[in-house]
Write an enzyme that holds these catalytic residues in place. Structure first.
Site, PDB file in Angstrom:
ATOM      1  N   GLU A   1       0.813  -1.218   0.000  1.00 34.35           N
ATOM      2  CA  GLU A   1       0.000   0.000   0.000  1.00 34.35           C
ATOM      3  C   GLU A   1       0.845   1.267   0.000  1.00 34.35           C
ATOM      4  OE1 GLU A   1      -2.904  -0.321   3.152  1.00 34.35           O
ATOM      5  OE2 GLU A   1      -4.067  -1.799   2.008  1.00 34.35           O
TER       6      GLU A   1
ATOM      7  N   GLY B   1      -4.979 -16.264  -5.497  1.00 35.41           N
ATOM      8  CA  GLY B   1      -5.650 -17.066  -6.513  1.00 35.41           C
ATOM      9  C   GLY B   1      -6.026 -18.450  -6.011  1.00 35.41           C
TER      10      GLY B   1
ATOM     11  N   GLY C   1      -7.966 -18.999  -3.341  1.00 33.63           N
ATOM     12  CA  GLY C   1      -9.228 -18.961  -2.609  1.00 33.63           C
ATOM     13  C   GLY C   1      -9.107 -18.552  -1.151  1.00 33.63           C
TER      14      GLY C   1
ATOM     15  N   GLY D   1      -8.361 -15.541   0.243  1.00 35.64           N
ATOM     16  CA  GLY D   1      -9.044 -14.280   0.546  1.00 35.64           C
ATOM     17  C   GLY D   1     -10.540 -14.467   0.652  1.00 35.64           C
TER      18      GLY D   1
ATOM     19  N   TYR E   1     -13.692  -7.694  -4.600  1.00 39.73           N
ATOM     20  CA  TYR E   1     -14.794  -7.419  -3.672  1.00 39.73           C
ATOM     21  C   TYR E   1     -16.128  -7.324  -4.411  1.00 39.73           C
ATOM     22  CZ  TYR E   1     -11.040  -6.304  -0.366  1.00 39.73           C
ATOM     23  OH  TYR E   1      -9.931  -6.366   0.430  1.00 39.73           O
TER      24      TYR E   1
END
Length: 167
Positions: free
Chosen positions: A24, A91, A93, A95, A129
């Protein structure tokens, strides 16, 4: 595998917090210590909670959250402070599994809201999201007080006779 974090996970959580802060573009702002995280997550009055994502017994991601409260619904909710999956595990799964576990906590406890913030430029996360049905809260702007401005506002309370011990 998704599981509740344990005190032994604090070094891994802190390492991933720093990885997230670097992603970030704000590594210098990630100043939390192991002692602070241990107290916040596992002290006598936990202020936050964490879930761990594991692959082959190794931590590959985490979700750190706390309860919020809606005066409109009269119920608690979950505010997701950080969601992070290490690049090599993305990738897979993890998250989505972390978010699903938090959604399950909301439903099981009768919480009506599950909220988080995302940086405007983070298109991969925004797309992810949206893919799970999350909606941006257009019309809302996050405000924050820190540093000298926070202290200046706090000083006005003392001038008016209030003190933190009486609030």
């Amino acid at each position: 595998m998704i599981r509740e974090a344990a005190a032994a996970d604090v070094p891994a959580i802190l390492a991933m917090i720093r990885e997230l802060a670097e992603y970030e573009r704000a590594l210098e702002s990630a100043r939390a210590t192991e002692a602070q995280l241990t107290e916040a997550l596992f002290g006598p009055q936990p202020a936050a909670f964490a879930l761990m994502a594991e692959e082959d017994g190794e931590p590959v991601g985490f979700a750190l959250w706390f309860r919020n409260f809606s005066t409109w619904t009269g119920t608690h909710g979950v505010y997701l402070e950080d969601l992070y999956v290490r690049p090599e595990a993305r990738g897979g799964g993890h998250g989505k599994a972390l978010l699903a576990a938090l959604a399950e906590i909301c439903v099981a406890r009768g919480y009506e809201r599950f909220e988080w913030s995302v940086l405007d430029w983070n298109e991969p996360s925004i797309g992810f999201y949206r893919s799970i049905g999350a909606q941006p809260m257009d019309g809302w702007t996050v405000f924050r007080l820190t540093g000298k401005e926070l202290h200046a506002l706090a000083d006005t309370t003392r001038v008016n006779g209030a003190s933190p011990s009486r609030i």
